[in-house]
Design a protein around this motif. Sequence first.
Motif, PDB file in Angstrom:
ATOM      1  N   ILE A  53      -5.271   1.392   1.446  1.00 42.08           N
ATOM      2  CA  ILE A  53      -4.070   0.764   1.930  1.00 42.08           C
ATOM      3  C   ILE A  53      -4.074  -0.672   2.094  1.00 42.08           C
ATOM      4  N   GLN A  54      -5.322  -0.976   2.847  1.00 44.79           N
ATOM      5  CA  GLN A  54      -5.281  -2.280   2.949  1.00 44.79           C
ATOM      6  C   GLN A  54      -5.527  -3.065   1.934  1.00 44.79           C
ATOM      7  N   LYS A  55      -5.982  -2.845   0.791  1.00 44.34           N
ATOM      8  CA  LYS A  55      -6.023  -3.733  -0.468  1.00 44.34           C
ATOM      9  C   LYS A  55      -4.668  -3.878  -1.244  1.00 44.34           C
ATOM     10  N   ARG A  56      -3.749  -2.541  -0.887  1.00 46.48           N
ATOM     11  CA  ARG A  56      -2.474  -2.541  -1.460  1.00 46.48           C
ATOM     12  C   ARG A  56      -1.462  -3.442  -0.708  1.00 46.48           C
ATOM     13  N   TYR A  57      -1.733  -3.503   0.721  1.00 47.80           N
ATOM     14  CA  TYR A  57      -1.186  -4.420   1.354  1.00 47.80           C
ATOM     15  C   TYR A  57      -1.252  -5.918   0.935  1.00 47.80           C
ATOM     16  N   TYR A  58      -2.508  -6.180   0.855  1.00 47.29           N
ATOM     17  CA  TYR A  58      -3.065  -7.394   0.615  1.00 47.29           C
ATOM     18  C   TYR A  58      -2.431  -7.901  -0.941  1.00 47.29           C
ATOM     19  N   GLN A  59      -2.424  -6.815  -1.995  1.00 46.07           N
ATOM     20  CA  GLN A  59      -1.844  -7.283  -3.105  1.00 46.07           C
ATOM     21  C   GLN A  59      -0.219  -7.413  -3.002  1.00 46.07           C
ATOM     22  N   GLU A  60       0.481  -6.383  -2.026  1.00 48.34           N
ATOM     23  CA  GLU A  60       1.980  -6.421  -2.221  1.00 48.34           C
ATOM     24  C   GLU A  60       2.692  -7.583  -1.089  1.00 48.34           C
ATOM     25  N   GLY A  67       1.446  -6.698   5.547  1.00 50.15           N
ATOM     26  CA  GLY A  67       1.586  -5.190   5.336  1.00 50.15           C
ATOM     27  C   GLY A  67       1.642  -4.464   6.695  1.00 50.15           C
ATOM     28  N   LEU A  68       0.684  -4.746   7.492  1.00 48.39           N
ATOM     29  CA  LEU A  68       0.677  -4.143   8.953  1.00 48.39           C
ATOM     30  C   LEU A  68       1.827  -4.425   9.736  1.00 48.39           C
ATOM     31  N   MET A  69       2.304  -5.561   9.442  1.00 50.61           N
ATOM     32  CA  MET A  69       3.497  -5.912  10.595  1.00 50.61           C
ATOM     33  C   MET A  69       4.690  -5.218   9.893  1.00 50.61           C
ATOM     34  N   ALA A  70       4.852  -5.224   8.689  1.00 51.68           N
ATOM     35  CA  ALA A  70       5.811  -4.663   7.978  1.00 51.68           C
ATOM     36  C   ALA A  70       6.206  -3.042   8.085  1.00 51.68           C
ATOM     37  N   HIS A  71       5.000  -2.503   7.924  1.00 55.62           N
ATOM     38  CA  HIS A  71       5.063  -0.921   8.029  1.00 55.62           C
ATOM     39  C   HIS A  71       4.527  -0.330   9.159  1.00 55.62           C
TER      40      HIS A  71
END
Length: 220
Positions: A53-60, A67-71
């Motif tokens: 998930i960490q890698k996906r957040y970085y990409q997206e 990503g952590l702030m958004a989700h």
Amino acid sequence: MSAADLTHVETWLFDLDNTLYPAESEYMALIEGRMTDFMERATGLPREEAQAIQKRYYQEHGTTLAGLMAHHGIAPKAFLDEVHNVSMDRLTPDPALRDAIDALPGRRLIFTNGSLGHAARVLGHLGLDHLFEDVFAIETADYLPKPAMATFEKVIARHGLAPRATAFFEDSEKNLAPAALLGMTTILVGAHAAASTADFVHHRTHDLAGFLTSARLKEA
């Protein structure tokens, strides 16, 4: 490596991590490990799943933090303070790079997705902190990371930059795309740079100090 014509450049905009020190130091691996620790706690998932998930957040989102702030509604300061609290032992000052940056005519700025505190620690450890006029960090960008065009527009407005007289140095190819679109001269830095075929990358180098030293510059 042929000499680059940078005689038009008046402002030198540098990314920080894996640009002003080699990615081969694996300093960022320490930070990424702390990010995974944080992700495990934030998601309650096993480490392998949290890392995915960490890698996906970085990409997206451009950064894991975004990503952590958004989700997950994570407070950014706590995250930044924790993940950047790593040993500096893997970073070695480079006198040749320091001298090459010091010789550049015009303004010199840092443009990083890292935090202000992180930038201050790294630049201080590398002996480069006195060479830069200012640091535009993730807090300055209101936590909207590169490659968001709005963040590039903000750094331009904040410092009154003339994009066509600005050179931007980055290790991340995708972060050079908006810079080129705005008219900046783009330089991809790192061992992977030579393999890049993107038309928005104007110069490529695995040796930043050598590139700067050999480049043709505007006369002071």
